[in-house]
Design a protein around this motif. Structure first.
Motif, PDB file in Angstrom:
ATOM      1  N   ALA A   1       9.958   7.346   2.839  1.00 42.18           N
ATOM      2  CA  ALA A   1       9.362   6.937   2.353  1.00 42.18           C
ATOM      3  C   ALA A   1       8.218   8.131   2.904  1.00 42.18           C
ATOM      4  O   ALA A   1       7.991   8.138   4.436  1.00 42.18           O
ATOM      5  N   GLU A   2       6.903   8.445   2.774  1.00 40.60           N
ATOM      6  CA  GLU A   2       6.166   8.903   2.686  1.00 40.60           C
ATOM      7  C   GLU A   2       4.880   8.377   3.106  1.00 40.60           C
ATOM      8  O   GLU A   2       3.906   8.435   1.904  1.00 40.60           O
ATOM      9  N   GLY A   3       5.000   8.274   4.188  1.00 48.65           N
ATOM     10  CA  GLY A   3       3.460   7.220   4.260  1.00 48.65           C
ATOM     11  C   GLY A   3       4.471   6.005   4.416  1.00 48.65           C
ATOM     12  O   GLY A   3       5.513   5.740   5.052  1.00 48.65           O
ATOM     13  N   PRO A   4       3.154   5.328   5.238  1.00 44.31           N
ATOM     14  CA  PRO A   4       3.675   4.203   6.485  1.00 44.31           C
ATOM     15  C   PRO A   4       3.508   2.911   5.819  1.00 44.31           C
ATOM     16  O   PRO A   4       2.881   2.769   4.461  1.00 44.31           O
TER      17      PRO A   4
ATOM     18  N   HIS B   1       0.984  -1.210  -0.256  1.00 46.39           N
ATOM     19  CA  HIS B   1      -0.200  -0.015   0.124  1.00 46.39           C
ATOM     20  C   HIS B   1       0.927   1.616   0.124  1.00 46.39           C
ATOM     21  O   HIS B   1       0.471   2.095   0.743  1.00 46.39           O
ATOM     22  N   LEU B   2       2.111   1.065  -0.548  1.00 45.28           N
ATOM     23  CA  LEU B   2       2.715   2.210  -1.062  1.00 45.28           C
ATOM     24  C   LEU B   2       2.994   2.957  -2.293  1.00 45.28           C
ATOM     25  O   LEU B   2       3.817   1.868  -3.517  1.00 45.28           O
ATOM     26  N   SER B   3       2.795   4.049  -2.937  1.00 48.83           N
ATOM     27  CA  SER B   3       2.969   3.967  -4.185  1.00 48.83           C
ATOM     28  C   SER B   3       4.091   4.400  -4.644  1.00 48.83           C
ATOM     29  O   SER B   3       4.748   5.102  -3.934  1.00 48.83           O
TER      30      SER B   3
ATOM     31  N   LYS C   1       5.032   7.484  -3.476  1.00 47.60           N
ATOM     32  CA  LYS C   1       5.578   7.897  -2.299  1.00 47.60           C
ATOM     33  C   LYS C   1       6.873   7.433  -1.640  1.00 47.60           C
ATOM     34  O   LYS C   1       7.591   7.989  -0.231  1.00 47.60           O
TER      35      LYS C   1
ATOM     36  N   GLN D   1       2.192  -0.928   5.507  1.00 41.10           N
ATOM     37  CA  GLN D   1       1.021  -1.648   6.026  1.00 41.10           C
ATOM     38  C   GLN D   1       2.345  -3.052   6.121  1.00 41.10           C
ATOM     39  O   GLN D   1       1.570  -3.496   8.027  1.00 41.10           O
TER      40      GLN D   1
END
Length: 261
Positions: A90-93, A3-5, A8, A95
């Protein structure tokens, strides 16, 4: 799922494939890592410490260091480490996130993607940042898939897989040899027809295309880093006709060999 594009993933300046100097060491610092670091060992012997845990490392050892990790490393100066490392944020966690350490037995896909990542920045390449993010995401998926033990799509035996990958590694290690499909098939103890079919199925290209690719990739390295001229490189890689070498090189890279000198 990650769940990381790709957009990001933030690529950091530190990335390379490097042969470590005999007196090399990675000293532990007071401050922990601020971002992620993908660290892969191509060859050599050494020891890596992560948060107080020590790992004996060699070919195929792969780490994904995380923000907050404390790390250090040393190696055997008689068998120095050859490493690829990729520093990123990474901009965002995530999963799910790949394990910190594993020893890869099947190395060909990982090593191809790592080589492609680093090669993107050796010369000025169109959309290098965008492709590098995609490759980095592929690398993370590759590691995570192994962690989750998802089923392999191609239903072939481990023995056959190992045989084909051993041949692919053999070709890559000896790009200047004029390999014959019959000889490679015999090395894998397969018929030439079945070997060719399975090689293309597993590696993603024909034996001939793979041989050309490895030869041209080695030529790029020799031209850029070994101080050899075009004639010397062509001769080293088994080309009897320098004009054919130049034409094939340009078909693959989009540039003539002399442009890399």
């Amino acid at each position: 799922m990650l769940h990381l594009s790709p957009d990001k993933l933030v690529l950091m300046p530190a990335f390379a494939k490097i042969s470590c100097e005999p007196n090399w060491r990675w000293a532990r610092r007071e401050k922990p890592l601020a971002n992620f670091d993908l660290f892969y060992v191509w060859s050599g012997e050494g020891e890596v410490e992560v948060n107080g845990t020590h790992y004996e490392v060699g070919p195929g050892s792969c780490f994904l260091f995380r923000p907050g990790d404390h790390t250090s490393a040393t190696h055997n100066p008689q068998r120095p480490l050859v490493l690829t490392y990729i520093h990123f944020a990474a901009e965002g966690p995530f999963q799910h996130i790949p394990r910190r350490y594993r020893k890869l037995e099947d190395k060909i896909d990982m090593e191809y993607m790592l080589s492609r990542y680093v090669r993107l920045f050796l010369v000025k390449t169109y959309a290098a940042q965008e492709e590098a993010r995609l490759i980095l995401l592929q690398l993370l998926i590759h590691l995570l898939r192994a962690d989750l033990q998802e089923p392999v799509e191609k239903k072939v035996s481990n023995q056959l897989t190992e045989a084909i990958h051993e041949i692919a590694n053999y070709i890559a290690q000896h790009p200047g040899i004029p390999h014959r499909v019959e000889d490679l098939a015999a090395r894998a103890q397969l018929s030439p027809r079945y070997f060719s079919m399975k090689f293309k199925e597993m590696i993603g290209m024909s034996v001939q295309s793979y041989m050309i690719r490895t030869r041209i990739e080695r030529a790029q390295h020799l031209l850029m880093h070994a101080g050899m001229n075009v004639t010397e490189v062509a001769d080293a890689l088994g080309y009897r006709d320098i004009f054919f070498f130049s034409r094939q090189f340009k078909q693959y890279t989009g540039k003539s060999p002399s442009e890399l000198r």
